[in-house]
Design an enzyme around this catalytic site. Structure first.
Site, PDB file in Angstrom:
ATOM      1  N   SER A   1      30.249  81.084   6.994  1.00 56.23           N
ATOM      2  CA  SER A   1      30.664  82.468   7.227  1.00 56.23           C
ATOM      3  C   SER A   1      32.135  82.442   7.576  1.00 56.23           C
ATOM      4  CB  SER A   1      29.875  83.058   8.397  1.00 56.23           C
ATOM      5  OG  SER A   1      30.436  84.284   8.824  1.00 56.23           O
TER       6      SER A   1
ATOM      7  N   TYR B   1      26.467  82.455  16.853  1.00 57.40           N
ATOM      8  CA  TYR B   1      26.623  82.594  15.403  1.00 57.40           C
ATOM      9  C   TYR B   1      27.862  81.832  14.927  1.00 57.40           C
ATOM     10  CZ  TYR B   1      26.978  84.671  10.775  1.00 57.40           C
ATOM     11  OH  TYR B   1      27.060  84.849   9.420  1.00 57.40           O
TER      12      TYR B   1
END
Length: 118
Positions: free
Chosen positions: A5, A18
């Site tokens: 990401s 995350y």
């Protein structure tokens, strides 16, 4: 192929776990890419931004949100070209990469005011 990401590049407010998990994926596959060099195995790390899926439905702030089909097409193209890494959309990837060269105090000031989590 590893899906990381853009959040792998720097810490983002309210997203510590995350960001850490995506940074770990990135580091692991960078290492594998180096270890596998010359073996005939290619490694591609994908760094997507926001993609419209059921998991992102209802979230308010997602700059440069991409439709799923558009994101998948970009990923497939990068994989077919055997890119080492691919970050998209370019607009958000450029902003995120700028964070890598900012002094920490400047990055922290901006990041505190730019949470993408409610």
């Amino acid at each position: 192929v590893a899906i990381a990401s853009l959040a792998a590049y720097r810490g983002v407010a309210k997203s510590g776990a995350y960001c850490a998990s995506k940074a770990a994926v990135s580091a692991l596959f960078e290492s594998l890419r180096i270890d596998l060099r010359g073996s005939g195995v290619d490694v591609t790390i994908i760094y997507p931004g926001f993609i419209k899926t059921p998991l992102t439905a209802g979230r308010k702030r997602m700059p440069y949100l991409l439709e799923l089909d558009d994101a998948v097409a970009k990923m497939i193209k990068a994989i077919e070209r055997r890119k080492r890494s691919y970050s998209f959309p370019w607009q958000l990837a450029t902003v995120v990469r700028a964070g890598l060269i900012m002094p920490s105090a400047m990055y922290d000031w901006i990041a505190e005011r730019s949470s993408f989590r409610e």
